[in-house]
Write a protein that holds these residues in place. Sequence first.
Motif, PDB file in Angstrom:
ATOM      1  N   THR A   1       0.840  -1.187   0.000  1.00 41.37           N
ATOM      2  CA  THR A   1       0.000   0.000   0.000  1.00 41.37           C
ATOM      3  C   THR A   1       0.879   1.242   0.000  1.00 41.37           C
ATOM      4  O   THR A   1       1.765   1.388   0.838  1.00 41.37           O
ATOM      5  CB  THR A   1      -0.919   0.025   1.230  1.00 41.37           C
ATOM      6  N   ILE A   2       0.653   2.141  -0.939  1.00 40.91           N
ATOM      7  CA  ILE A   2       1.451   3.366  -1.026  1.00 40.91           C
ATOM      8  C   ILE A   2       0.903   4.376  -0.021  1.00 40.91           C
ATOM      9  O   ILE A   2      -0.313   4.622   0.023  1.00 40.91           O
ATOM     10  CB  ILE A   2       1.410   3.942  -2.445  1.00 40.91           C
TER      11      ILE A   2
ATOM     12  N   MET B   1       7.357  12.684  -3.006  1.00 46.86           N
ATOM     13  CA  MET B   1       6.087  12.614  -2.299  1.00 46.86           C
ATOM     14  C   MET B   1       5.012  13.426  -3.026  1.00 46.86           C
ATOM     15  O   MET B   1       3.847  13.031  -3.067  1.00 46.86           O
ATOM     16  CB  MET B   1       6.270  13.094  -0.858  1.00 46.86           C
ATOM     17  N   ALA B   2       5.420  14.564  -3.615  1.00 47.86           N
ATOM     18  CA  ALA B   2       4.466  15.382  -4.360  1.00 47.86           C
ATOM     19  C   ALA B   2       3.973  14.649  -5.608  1.00 47.86           C
ATOM     20  O   ALA B   2       2.804  14.777  -5.996  1.00 47.86           O
ATOM     21  CB  ALA B   2       5.120  16.707  -4.749  1.00 47.86           C
ATOM     22  N   ALA B   3       4.853  13.873  -6.230  1.00 46.08           N
ATOM     23  CA  ALA B   3       4.447  13.110  -7.414  1.00 46.08           C
ATOM     24  C   ALA B   3       3.439  12.015  -7.057  1.00 46.08           C
ATOM     25  O   ALA B   3       2.619  11.624  -7.890  1.00 46.08           O
ATOM     26  CB  ALA B   3       5.674  12.498  -8.076  1.00 46.08           C
TER      27      ALA B   3
ATOM     28  N   ARG C   1      20.955  11.943  -2.721  1.00 47.06           N
ATOM     29  CA  ARG C   1      19.980  11.084  -3.386  1.00 47.06           C
ATOM     30  C   ARG C   1      19.758   9.811  -2.587  1.00 47.06           C
ATOM     31  O   ARG C   1      18.614   9.351  -2.423  1.00 47.06           O
ATOM     32  CB  ARG C   1      20.469  10.728  -4.801  1.00 47.06           C
ATOM     33  N   ARG C   2      20.825   9.255  -2.054  1.00 46.05           N
ATOM     34  CA  ARG C   2      20.707   8.022  -1.287  1.00 46.05           C
ATOM     35  C   ARG C   2      19.975   8.262   0.034  1.00 46.05           C
ATOM     36  O   ARG C   2      19.205   7.418   0.488  1.00 46.05           O
ATOM     37  CB  ARG C   2      22.089   7.421  -1.052  1.00 46.05           C
ATOM     38  N   VAL C   3      20.198   9.409   0.652  1.00 48.28           N
ATOM     39  CA  VAL C   3      19.469   9.716   1.883  1.00 48.28           C
ATOM     40  C   VAL C   3      17.971   9.849   1.591  1.00 48.28           C
ATOM     41  O   VAL C   3      17.132   9.332   2.337  1.00 48.28           O
ATOM     42  CB  VAL C   3      20.007  11.011   2.523  1.00 48.28           C
ATOM     43  N   ALA C   4      17.625  10.546   0.507  1.00 43.85           N
ATOM     44  CA  ALA C   4      16.214  10.673   0.135  1.00 43.85           C
ATOM     45  C   ALA C   4      15.581   9.304  -0.062  1.00 43.85           C
ATOM     46  O   ALA C   4      14.445   9.052   0.370  1.00 43.85           O
ATOM     47  CB  ALA C   4      16.080  11.510  -1.140  1.00 43.85           C
ATOM     48  N   GLU C   5      16.321   8.390  -0.694  1.00 40.61           N
ATOM     49  CA  GLU C   5      15.817   7.030  -0.896  1.00 40.61           C
ATOM     50  C   GLU C   5      15.610   6.331   0.436  1.00 40.61           C
ATOM     51  O   GLU C   5      14.609   5.622   0.639  1.00 40.61           O
ATOM     52  CB  GLU C   5      16.788   6.244  -1.771  1.00 40.61           C
TER      53      GLU C   5
ATOM     54  N   PRO D   1       7.402   2.291  -1.893  1.00 39.12           N
ATOM     55  CA  PRO D   1       8.112   1.197  -2.576  1.00 39.12           C
ATOM     56  C   PRO D   1       9.508   1.634  -2.998  1.00 39.12           C
ATOM     57  O   PRO D   1       9.691   2.748  -3.504  1.00 39.12           O
ATOM     58  CB  PRO D   1       7.229   0.896  -3.787  1.00 39.12           C
ATOM     59  N   PRO D   2      10.506   0.792  -2.822  1.00 37.52           N
ATOM     60  CA  PRO D   2      11.893   1.165  -3.136  1.00 37.52           C
ATOM     61  C   PRO D   2      12.080   1.503  -4.609  1.00 37.52           C
ATOM     62  O   PRO D   2      11.530   0.837  -5.486  1.00 37.52           O
ATOM     63  CB  PRO D   2      12.695  -0.079  -2.757  1.00 37.52           C
TER      64      PRO D   2
END
Length: 258
Positions: free
Chosen positions: A3-4, A41-43, A182-186, A195-196
């Motif tokens: 579930t997203i 998150m906005a997307a 980028r990795r921290v955001a992930e 979802p990863p």
Amino acid sequence: MQTIPTHTSLVAVGDSFTEGMSDRLPDGTYRGWADLLAARMAAAQPGFRYANLAVRGKLIRQIVDEQVEAAAAMRADVVTLVGGLNDTLRPKCDMGRVRDLLTEAVERLAPHCKQLVLMRSPGRQGPVLERFRPRMEALFACVDELAERHGALVVDLYGAPSLADPRLWDVDRLHLTAEGHRRVAEAVWQTLGYPPEDPEWHLPPEATLPPRWAARRVADVRFARQHLLPWIGRRLTGRSSGDGLPPKRPELLPYGDR
């Protein structure tokens, strides 16, 4: 089927790490992991709102005094709080006081958001930071205790091999590169239950040949002259790189607005 999540807002609180140094954009401003996370998150959620109150150089006392009340008043779905690491790098640091202030920040934020996110900040390898490591680990132990007590999520960046790799740190050796952010955001994205997109964010980049000895010495001299000595000077005089700077995004606005 996963579930997203349906988070509608994000407020980021902290210092240079959350402001986004050294992920510099062409116009000279900084992006960073929080901006990248907000974009994702906005997307996923139309009408998503985002505020970033972080300012470089802030100590935990300043974060509590200048950011926490404003963040709590926004009543966002998600609040990220990363602070205290600048305190541990000061010549004199009262860790008891740091723990008390971090506790105050968590206690004031947790009741006013749906999900509080704390972090064990990344720590690169190297002799300069090694002397501060016991303080850093004491700070992270406090983070873990507070998260358990208040139902916060903890993103363990300190335990990620990728973020200990010097190649993911800028030339100042204190801030992450664009790839590091980028990795921290992930990592935060996944911790929130999304979802990863990069399941291996925590793994170091592929091995490369290390720089030659002469190149390393040139880099060391440049680092000391351009970054280490000014940093020490600010520590000794009580100044901060963020003195007089406003938050990068002080209002909780739709993501596309400034």
